[in-house]
Design a protein around this motif. Sequence first.
Motif, PDB file in Angstrom:
ATOM      1  N   ALA A  43     -39.848 -50.972  69.410  1.00  0.00           N
ATOM      2  CA  ALA A  43     -40.962 -50.059  69.138  1.00  0.00           C
ATOM      3  C   ALA A  43     -40.473 -48.640  68.875  1.00  0.00           C
ATOM      4  CB  ALA A  43     -41.934 -50.067  70.313  1.00  0.00           C
ATOM      5  N   LEU A  44     -39.319 -48.291  69.438  1.00  0.00           N
ATOM      6  CA  LEU A  44     -38.775 -46.945  69.252  1.00  0.00           C
ATOM      7  C   LEU A  44     -38.093 -46.781  67.905  1.00  0.00           C
ATOM      8  CD1 LEU A  44     -37.299 -46.354  72.826  1.00  0.00           C
ATOM      9  CD2 LEU A  44     -39.284 -45.213  71.811  1.00  0.00           C
ATOM     10  N   HIS A  45     -37.712 -47.879  67.268  1.00  0.00           N
ATOM     11  CA  HIS A  45     -37.090 -47.802  65.941  1.00  0.00           C
ATOM     12  C   HIS A  45     -38.180 -47.700  64.876  1.00  0.00           C
ATOM     13  CE1 HIS A  45     -34.632 -48.862  62.435  1.00  0.00           C
ATOM     14  NE2 HIS A  45     -33.578 -48.614  63.198  1.00  0.00           N
ATOM     15  N   ARG A  46     -37.912 -46.903  63.853  1.00  0.00           N
ATOM     16  CA  ARG A  46     -38.938 -46.681  62.831  1.00  0.00           C
ATOM     17  C   ARG A  46     -39.237 -47.926  62.006  1.00  0.00           C
ATOM     18  NH1 ARG A  46     -36.764 -41.858  63.838  1.00  0.00           N
ATOM     19  NH2 ARG A  46     -38.085 -40.000  63.674  1.00  0.00           N
ATOM     20  N   GLN A  47     -38.226 -48.676  61.666  1.00  0.00           N
ATOM     21  CA  GLN A  47     -38.452 -49.865  60.833  1.00  0.00           C
ATOM     22  C   GLN A  47     -37.350 -50.896  61.109  1.00  0.00           C
ATOM     23  OE1 GLN A  47     -38.879 -48.973  56.678  1.00  0.00           O
ATOM     24  NE2 GLN A  47     -39.473 -51.056  56.119  1.00  0.00           N
ATOM     25  N   PRO A  48     -37.428 -51.587  62.217  1.00  0.00           N
ATOM     26  CA  PRO A  48     -36.368 -52.547  62.547  1.00  0.00           C
ATOM     27  C   PRO A  48     -36.440 -53.797  61.675  1.00  0.00           C
ATOM     28  CG  PRO A  48     -38.131 -52.686  64.161  1.00  0.00           C
ATOM     29  CD  PRO A  48     -38.476 -51.541  63.246  1.00  0.00           C
ATOM     30  N   GLU A  49     -35.330 -54.135  61.071  1.00  0.00           N
ATOM     31  CA  GLU A  49     -35.263 -55.347  60.252  1.00  0.00           C
ATOM     32  C   GLU A  49     -34.289 -56.381  60.830  1.00  0.00           C
ATOM     33  OE1 GLU A  49     -34.258 -54.193  56.305  1.00  0.00           O
ATOM     34  OE2 GLU A  49     -36.261 -53.384  55.860  1.00  0.00           O
ATOM     35  N   SER A  50     -33.260 -55.914  61.524  1.00  0.00           N
ATOM     36  CA  SER A  50     -32.264 -56.837  62.088  1.00  0.00           C
ATOM     37  C   SER A  50     -31.999 -56.479  63.544  1.00  0.00           C
ATOM     38  CB  SER A  50     -30.962 -56.766  61.285  1.00  0.00           C
ATOM     39  OG  SER A  50     -30.480 -55.430  61.231  1.00  0.00           O
ATOM     40  N   VAL A  51     -31.897 -57.521  64.355  1.00  0.00           N
ATOM     41  CA  VAL A  51     -31.739 -57.345  65.806  1.00  0.00           C
ATOM     42  C   VAL A  51     -30.603 -58.234  66.293  1.00  0.00           C
ATOM     43  CG1 VAL A  51     -32.881 -57.420  68.057  1.00  0.00           C
ATOM     44  CG2 VAL A  51     -34.228 -56.980  65.994  1.00  0.00           C
ATOM     45  N   PHE A  52     -29.805 -57.708  67.213  1.00  0.00           N
ATOM     46  CA  PHE A  52     -28.754 -58.495  67.859  1.00  0.00           C
ATOM     47  C   PHE A  52     -28.959 -58.424  69.360  1.00  0.00           C
ATOM     48  CE2 PHE A  52     -24.707 -59.258  69.888  1.00  0.00           C
ATOM     49  CZ  PHE A  52     -24.164 -60.303  69.161  1.00  0.00           C
ATOM     50  N   LEU A  53     -28.895 -59.589  70.041  1.00  0.00           N
ATOM     51  CA  LEU A  53     -29.038 -59.646  71.487  1.00  0.00           C
ATOM     52  C   LEU A  53     -27.780 -60.208  72.122  1.00  0.00           C
ATOM     53  CD1 LEU A  53     -32.170 -60.433  70.331  1.00  0.00           C
ATOM     54  CD2 LEU A  53     -32.575 -60.200  72.782  1.00  0.00           C
ATOM     55  N   LEU A  54     -27.205 -59.454  73.058  1.00  0.00           N
ATOM     56  CA  LEU A  54     -26.073 -59.942  73.851  1.00  0.00           C
ATOM     57  C   LEU A  54     -26.645 -60.660  75.063  1.00  0.00           C
ATOM     58  CD1 LEU A  54     -24.782 -56.730  72.968  1.00  0.00           C
ATOM     59  CD2 LEU A  54     -22.890 -58.069  73.820  1.00  0.00           C
ATOM     60  N   GLY A  55     -26.647 -61.969  75.010  1.00  0.00           N
ATOM     61  CA  GLY A  55     -27.192 -62.756  76.099  1.00  0.00           C
ATOM     62  C   GLY A  55     -28.560 -63.299  75.736  1.00  0.00           C
ATOM     63  N   LEU A  56     -28.730 -64.602  75.918  1.00  0.00           N
ATOM     64  CA  LEU A  56     -30.004 -65.242  75.590  1.00  0.00           C
ATOM     65  C   LEU A  56     -30.835 -65.496  76.844  1.00  0.00           C
ATOM     66  CD1 LEU A  56     -31.745 -66.647  73.354  1.00  0.00           C
ATOM     67  CD2 LEU A  56     -30.632 -68.775  74.058  1.00  0.00           C
TER      68      LEU A  56
END
Length: 836
Positions: free
Chosen positions: A528-541
Amino acid sequence: MNKEDRLKHQNFLFQIVIFCLIFLSGAAALIYEVLWMRETGLIFGNSAHAAATTLTAFFSGLAIGGHYWGKRVSQYRKPLALYAVLELATALTALIYFFIADIYSAIYPFLFNNFLPNSVSFLVLKFLMCVLLLFPPAFFIGGTLPVISHTLVNRIQLLGNKVSLIYAVNLMGAGIGVIAAGFYLPQKWGIETTYYMAVVINILIGVATLALMYRFRLLFREIDKDHAVSSAMPEQSKGKLYSVYGLAFLSGFAALALQVFWNRMFSQVLQNSVYTFSAILVAILLLLALGSLLANRIMKLQIRPHTTLQWLLFSASILLLIANKAFFAMTGNLQYFGNQHDWQAYIFEVCSLIIIVIFPPMLVLGAFFPYLLKMLEYETNSVGYAVGNMTAINTLGAIIGSATAGFLFLKLFGPWGGIEFVALILLFCGLVLALKNDYRKPKALLLPLFAALTASILWFHVRQIQLDGFRPEQEQILLQTWQGAGATVTVTEDQQTGDRQININRHYSLGGSATAALDEIQSIIPLALHRQPESVFLLGLGTGITAGAALQFPIKKLVATELSPEVIKASKQYFQQQTRKLFDDNRAHIFAEDGRQYLMATEEQYDVIIGDLFLPWKAGSGNLYTVEHFQAVRKRLKDEGLFMQWLPNHQITEQEFMIIAKTMLQVFPRVTLWRGDFVPRWSVVGLLGQIDASPVNQEASEVWLRRMEFNYKKVPLLAHYMGNLSSVSALFNNQQLNTDDKPIIEYLAPISERKRIAGQVSVFNGSQLLTFAQQLRTKAPFEQDEYLHALPYKMNSLPEAGLILHKASVDQMLGDKVRAAAGFKQYHQQVSRAFK
């Protein structure tokens, strides 16, 4: 003093000095191994496959080196000079490690991006890289035992007696090396300095050995004469040699397989920190040394070697089964061990548990391999060749034992079933040995049959205890268990509420459906803090709930890495609804891979990277809070990218929080602090790193987050904001940086965790976190915060509202209902004014 007395005196002094050098050689070798396992994990990843690959490459060097130098030592007139050369060569090739490691770090991303990360071809490449990295020094280390044995044993009749002593002293040194590298030196001096200490030890051994040759040159003239006679025939009779080699293979196989099973077994009830695994390794090495001394004593008794060997096998088999039973009894059927002890008492209790459980079987197994050397007195004329072959075959057995235990037997039998499997193999081999040597004496077979019957009874009894021990707590249903190469993973369900939970090694929870709303927020806040997020990476599922929450946003790609393939299976099978069908969404890509290693290797960049809640005291987790890791994350962020690292404040002290924050401030130009929840007893906070100085996204002021467990339904996103750490960086000036070379967190956090459990220190939540938030508010007022300056004036009151809500929540936890009620009321008024 006549010549004979002078030679005796020199021989006495020489024996003392040379055994001290053998001790130091063992210490240096294990310092290398401990550090190599850690450092190659940083290069190739901390997955079970990567660790097994590293271990196999190292052991292969030991095996080939033992065989090669053992075969050739008889060709040297001065074998002690060869020993000195091997020690110096170990030091030289160990130094080359840093140069080669830097090259591999540079080319590894290319290899990673051109091969499927978990494909067979990629694992083969990892193995080849490990071989080139570790093989040279391991090759020379492997040659030291056969060469020094050849030097000191000048009569073949003394082979068993002398080599068992050499082996024991070397193993004792190895145990001290693990204590040094696993408990003390890296946190005090750093990994690199500790490594150089081992190099210096090897150099000193080499130089001291050459000095010994000069100082005791008269003694060595006599030794050389003896070797000229005793080592002239390197050929061997092959009669019973193959059976001896087979038993040497069995010894190595059993020892390393048991180490794998015991590591997993103890991980079910102990704190899985770097100290715990080091303690297990130290215990095994020292018990092997004591076993070697026991073998030395047995050799002096007038007992047939084959009879001794078969009874060592029978005894080890029965003692392993008894050890299983003892483990369940001492841990109350797998209850968390030492739950109320401080650090010193906990370490004492852990060592006591380890020693009581593994001491009897490991002592007997430790005597088995050295005693086999005595049988070679009748089968060989060359000490070096015999010892080299035996150690090579024993090490080969260790490689296969470790690999099959980790990747096959754990999945088939679990740790206790695996121990039983080894016990039955030993029993079977003992019976075969008994039948082979005593088939004409029916009475002699009665005791072996009795041993088999006893083992069978114990097997059934231990099996029942295991089943009882794996039952979940009351009101919990065990839905499924996976025995993976890296951990035991279970999914449980509450019979009353239906809430499900994923657990690692029984006592460590990865979360569940009951805390789904809190898990979702860990994705929602940074996105929500990013203006236009298109790609996300998560360390840990973990459960996948945090990853699933990201799919609510109009993103184009989501990548998540999870170290345990079994956790991915658990999430996919039991949490599809809570993860918003994560595994069916074509935007999501889930990899069973080390997240840190993936980020260092990939060339992709992301708008948002999210670090899961990693327990700092858990072995390997400290690597995810280092300068080098944060630098890798920064490289993988796009220009306006955000990195959110969540911290379990209910599991860390203020000192650890300050170290991690200081480390992150070292890498990111701006770091802000966010609340993950308003639950004072189980506080979660997030460190948000930015690579630019852009202010908060104005649209974020309109975002509301669902909450639970309190008398309010929603909280505006900006109420989670605690402050700008970059503007108060002076608060962290006295803190150390957490780096790969000096991993303070990995060594500090386990001690703090035990002190917390014992009530000696407080974790950084509740009143402590509130005090820090108030201090941050005073030193960096929200009205003057550059991060908030783009917001409408009224919206600047939302962080203040969050602080009021935080204080009200703490008051409620402390039982002050009047202040809590007043605080909640003030909070609602503050929020209402902001949105008028």
